[in-house]
Design an enzyme around this catalytic site. Structure first.
Site, PDB file in Angstrom:
ATOM      1  N   GLU A   1       0.840  -1.201   0.000  1.00 60.41           N
ATOM      2  CA  GLU A   1       0.000   0.000   0.000  1.00 60.41           C
ATOM      3  C   GLU A   1       0.876   1.252   0.000  1.00 60.41           C
ATOM      4  O   GLU A   1       2.068   1.214   0.284  1.00 60.41           O
ATOM      5  CB  GLU A   1      -0.903   0.045   1.240  1.00 60.41           C
ATOM      6  CG  GLU A   1      -2.344  -0.373   0.999  1.00 60.41           C
ATOM      7  CD  GLU A   1      -3.133   0.602   0.139  1.00 60.41           C
ATOM      8  OE1 GLU A   1      -2.584   1.641  -0.272  1.00 60.41           O
ATOM      9  OE2 GLU A   1      -4.302   0.311  -0.156  1.00 60.41           O
TER      10      GLU A   1
ATOM     11  N   ASN B   1     -10.411   4.122   0.297  1.00 62.54           N
ATOM     12  CA  ASN B   1      -9.408   4.072  -0.775  1.00 62.54           C
ATOM     13  C   ASN B   1      -9.539   5.264  -1.712  1.00 62.54           C
ATOM     14  O   ASN B   1     -10.457   6.085  -1.582  1.00 62.54           O
ATOM     15  CB  ASN B   1      -9.549   2.777  -1.581  1.00 62.54           C
ATOM     16  CG  ASN B   1      -8.690   1.653  -1.034  1.00 62.54           C
ATOM     17  OD1 ASN B   1      -7.507   1.839  -0.743  1.00 62.54           O
ATOM     18  ND2 ASN B   1      -9.276   0.475  -0.873  1.00 62.54           N
TER      19      ASN B   1
ATOM     20  N   ASP C   1      -9.426   0.664  -5.960  1.00 59.91           N
ATOM     21  CA  ASP C   1      -8.533   0.654  -4.795  1.00 59.91           C
ATOM     22  C   ASP C   1      -7.853   2.021  -4.705  1.00 59.91           C
ATOM     23  O   ASP C   1      -8.519   3.042  -4.819  1.00 59.91           O
ATOM     24  CB  ASP C   1      -7.544  -0.504  -4.895  1.00 59.91           C
ATOM     25  CG  ASP C   1      -7.091  -0.996  -3.527  1.00 59.91           C
ATOM     26  OD1 ASP C   1      -6.403  -0.241  -2.838  1.00 59.91           O
ATOM     27  OD2 ASP C   1      -7.437  -2.128  -3.151  1.00 59.91           O
TER      28      ASP C   1
END
Length: 286
Positions: free
Chosen positions: A14, A142, A193
């Site tokens: 991430e 997100n 995402d």
């Protein structure tokens, strides 16, 4: 064409952040509780005792890091961290997830349930010493990113399949008016995402499970997709000398052992050279 930038597999990669002063990429393995980077000396990482997921740059030696309990000033030389602001520290269900600095020097950060519990998280903004909740009851926060003309922010609750556009007040950057749907990816069966905006205002969105980052115009028109080796592409970020290279993290989470053996690149961090026109990430003002 993309290639592997770093072959250390992340359970949940991430938050790729290209530090414009250091010319260096930082990113996280959320479930591994670590911050990773590469520099002239090779690969390096820092281990934490809790989940960490996103960062902004404060100066050459300092990051603002989001963890499951707070926002922290992190010294890259010493590895020392100091608490700036608590973040759902008394809520043991949630952790931090996606986050990004805004054009005013603020920092937006989303939380979510550790097991993606429905509506357990939220999206916040830290600015001027204040942490204010902006979006409540978020399942998987997100796609936090900002238009270069400062008129709006984007975000998603991945569980909804919709990316929202939130108008912003020009002077302070606080939300102004109601958000509306920018993209509805449910019709294509895609899960949004992490995301980043380029210098032309196009939104580049990682699509979990689709091995790609897709670019959309400010009007929501599909422009193109860049494919990466990891099945679960999780978050993109522009970097390189002229911000033309697109980096993307990926995840091993949710992929069975047999597939991981057959597809060992899952969880690695990738780069596609010269695919866009990005811009430097904004500096966090503490």
């Amino acid at each position: 064409m993309s290639r592997v930038f770093d072959d250390r597999p992340c359970a949940l990669g991430e938050g790729p952040l290209w530090h414009p002063q250091r010319q260096q990429l930082f990113w996280f393995d959320v479930l591994g509780k670590r911050l990773l980077t590469r520099d002239a000396d090779g690969a390096r990482d820092w281990q934490f005792d809790e989940y960490v997921s996103a960062a902004g740059w404060v100066d050459r030696e300092t990051l603002l890091i989001a963890s499951e309990t707070g926002l922290w000033r992190f010294d890259l030389q010493s590895g020392k961290r100091d608490l700036v602001m608590a973040l759902e520290a008394d809520n043991h269900v949630t952790r931090s997830n996606d986050g990004r600095a805004d054009p005013w020097g603020g920092f937006w950060i989303g939380t979510m349930g550790k097991q993606a519990e429905h509506g357990a998280g939220a999206i916040y903004r830290f600015y001027g010493g204040e942490l204010r909740q902006l979006v409540p009851e978020v399942s998987i926060s997100n796609a936090i990113c900002f238009a270069p003309d400062r008129r709006c922010a984007y975000y998603t609750d991945t569980a909804t399949g919709q990316v929202m556009r939130q108008p912003l007040e020009a002077e302070s950057g606080w939300p102004e008016g109601e958000p509306h749907v920018f993209l509805d990816l449910r019709v294509d069966g895609l899960d949004p995402d992490g995301a980043v905006v380029d210098e032309d205002g196009n939104v580049w969105i990682a699509q979990w499970g689709a091995s790609r980052v897709a670019a959309y115009s400010p009007l929501g028109t599909f422009l193109k997709a860049v494919h990466f080796g990891g099945r679960h592409t999780s978050c993109p970020g522009f970097g390189g000398p002229e911000f033309r290279d697109l980096y993307c993290t990926s995840a091993r989470q949710g992929i069975d052992a047999a597939r991981l053996r057959a597809e060992p690149e899952n969880g690695m961090t990738f780069v596609a050279i010269g695919v866009g026109k990005g811009r430097a990430e904004y500096q966090v003002i503490l």
